[in-house]
Design an enzyme around this catalytic site. Structure first.
Site, PDB file in Angstrom:
ATOM      1  N   ASP A 111      -0.652  -2.792   3.393  1.00  0.00           N
ATOM      2  CA  ASP A 111      -0.126  -3.994   2.730  1.00  0.00           C
ATOM      3  C   ASP A 111      -1.024  -5.193   3.012  1.00  0.00           C
ATOM      4  O   ASP A 111      -1.631  -5.285   4.081  1.00  0.00           O
ATOM      5  CB  ASP A 111       1.299  -4.256   3.246  1.00  0.00           C
ATOM      6  CG  ASP A 111       2.074  -5.179   2.318  1.00  0.00           C
ATOM      7  OD1 ASP A 111       1.572  -5.507   1.221  1.00  0.00           O
ATOM      8  OD2 ASP A 111       3.187  -5.577   2.697  1.00  0.00           O
ATOM      9  N   ASN A 125       5.738   0.407  -7.922  1.00  0.00           N
ATOM     10  CA  ASN A 125       4.536  -0.381  -8.270  1.00  0.00           C
ATOM     11  C   ASN A 125       4.267  -0.455  -9.774  1.00  0.00           C
ATOM     12  O   ASN A 125       3.444  -1.264 -10.224  1.00  0.00           O
ATOM     13  CB  ASN A 125       3.287   0.146  -7.551  1.00  0.00           C
ATOM     14  CG  ASN A 125       3.216  -0.239  -6.083  1.00  0.00           C
ATOM     15  OD1 ASN A 125       2.591   0.445  -5.275  1.00  0.00           O
ATOM     16  ND2 ASN A 125       3.854  -1.346  -5.707  1.00  0.00           N
TER      17      ASN A 125
HETATM   18  C1  FPP Z   1      -0.494  -3.547  -1.035  1.00  0.00           C
HETATM   19  O1  FPP Z   1      -1.091  -4.805  -1.111  1.00  0.00           O
HETATM   20  C2  FPP Z   1      -1.409  -2.544  -1.508  1.00  0.00           C
HETATM   21  C3  FPP Z   1      -1.191  -1.758  -2.611  1.00  0.00           C
HETATM   22  C4  FPP Z   1       0.048  -1.818  -3.402  1.00  0.00           C
HETATM   23  C5  FPP Z   1      -2.177  -0.798  -3.072  1.00  0.00           C
HETATM   24  C6  FPP Z   1      -2.934  -0.056  -2.021  1.00  0.00           C
HETATM   25  C7  FPP Z   1      -4.157   0.445  -2.658  1.00  0.00           C
HETATM   26  C8  FPP Z   1      -5.390   0.482  -2.143  1.00  0.00           C
HETATM   27  C9  FPP Z   1      -5.697   0.115  -0.756  1.00  0.00           C
HETATM   28  C10 FPP Z   1      -6.559   0.878  -2.985  1.00  0.00           C
HETATM   29  C11 FPP Z   1      -6.488   2.210  -3.663  1.00  0.00           C
HETATM   30  C12 FPP Z   1      -6.177   3.339  -2.764  1.00  0.00           C
HETATM   31  C13 FPP Z   1      -6.949   4.433  -2.529  1.00  0.00           C
HETATM   32  C14 FPP Z   1      -6.367   5.547  -1.727  1.00  0.00           C
HETATM   33  C15 FPP Z   1      -8.312   4.591  -3.029  1.00  0.00           C
HETATM   34  P1  FPP Z   1      -0.435  -5.924  -2.046  1.00  0.00           P
HETATM   35  O2  FPP Z   1      -1.179  -5.926  -3.315  1.00  0.00           O
HETATM   36  O3  FPP Z   1       1.037  -5.681  -2.167  1.00  0.00           O
HETATM   37  O4  FPP Z   1      -0.746  -7.172  -1.185  1.00  0.00           O
HETATM   38  P2  FPP Z   1       0.127  -8.520  -1.072  1.00  0.00           P
HETATM   39  O5  FPP Z   1       1.480  -8.109  -0.542  1.00  0.00           O
HETATM   40  O6  FPP Z   1      -0.655  -9.339  -0.114  1.00  0.00           O
HETATM   41  O7  FPP Z   1       0.162  -9.107  -2.453  1.00  0.00           O
END
Ligand code: FPP
Length: 247
Positions: A27, A75
């Site tokens: 996250d 998501n």
């Molecule tokens: C949460 O950060 C992250 C995600 C919902 C996506 C995770 C994906 C990756 C790290 C990249 C793709 C994965 C792989 C395995 C190649 P957020 O966007 O919710 O952050 P925030 O809460 O700060 O807005």
């Protein structure tokens, strides 16, 4: 180890941390980007770098199974462009990193209903899973379109169907039976669940599997996560006393 490959990587340093299965709620990508006045996709790109570092670190540190929450069943509520960006990054990650992981003997497994993604991504995922299926060094599990409540509902549906057909007696349904119907049936028990970015909730991730897992929350944003951060989490885990309800 991949049977057709000569390894360039030393045997993992199986340390005494004792964590066979580590899962991570990655996250904070968006906040990482915002702090730098960058678009959210830049945070996700940096998040992929952290994924790469963490998979290598888990392998080096002898973590048998690493499960990463890359895309939850919730998501899909995100803007369409962000979903396209995340799918593109996943595809790029598989294309660019699979050779190395295969060489390290890493088996790739997906949990969740990845078939909901676009056909190009589904084909790539299936090819990657098939190619690495027999690898034994460790397992990288990526949760895609995964939701624990959905996983439990699917297991309940199977049990109900078996009961209706008279194949099982509902009175005999035990936790061990349910565990065999989950996406994680063939994986080691979850030992440690890490969440980055300071949030302290499970967000529908591995709810059943986390029953006796140790929880570790860090304020670090996911794109900053690295081997050192994983080692800190494992050291913290090692110091915990796990009693499983006993004394
Ligand atoms: C949460 O950060 C992250 C995600 C919902 C996506 C995770 C994906 C990756 C790290 C990249 C793709 C994965 C792989 C395995 C190649 P957020 O966007 O919710 O952050 P925030 O809460 O700060 O807005």
């Amino acid at each position: 180890m991949a049977s057709d490959a000569v390894s360039l990587f030393p045997a993992p340093d199986i340390s005494s941390h004792g964590a066979r299965h580590v899962a991570i709620i990655m996250d904070g990508n968006g906040r990482w980007a915002k702090k730098r006045l960058l678009p959210r996709v830049a945070g996700h790109k940096a998040g992929v770098e952290a994924v790469r570092r963490t998979v290598r670190a888990a392998h080096d540190l002898g973590v048998e199974c690493l499960t990463l929450y890359a895309f939850s069943s919730e998501n899909w509520k995100r803007p369409e462009q962000e979903i396209i960006d995340l799918t593109g990054l996943l595809k790029h990650f598989i294309r660019s990193d699979l050779d190395e992981f295969h060489e390290r003997g890493v088996r790739l497994r997906i949990i969740g209903d990845y078939r909901a993604f676009e056909p190009g991504a589904v084909a790539l995922i299936e090819e990657a899973q098939a190619r690495t299926r027999d690898n034994r060094a460790n397992t990288l599990v990526i949760a895609l379109n995964y939701g624990a409540q959905d996983e439990l509902a699917r297991a309940a549906r199977i049990l109900a169907q078996q009961a209706v057909r008279g194949e099982i007696d509902p009175a005999t349904i035990a936790p061990g039976h349910i565990a065999t119907l989950l996406d994680t049936a063939d994986l080691p028990p979850l030992d440690l669940l890490i969440r980055t970015s300071g949030e302290q909730r499970l967000s529908n991730f591995l709810l059943w599997q986390a029953a006796y897992a140790e929880l570790y929350f860090t304020d670090m944003l996911w794109p900053d996560f690295d081997k050192n951060a994983l080692m800190n989490a494992l050291a913290n885990f090692k110091a915990r006393e796990r009693r499983y309800g006993g004394l």
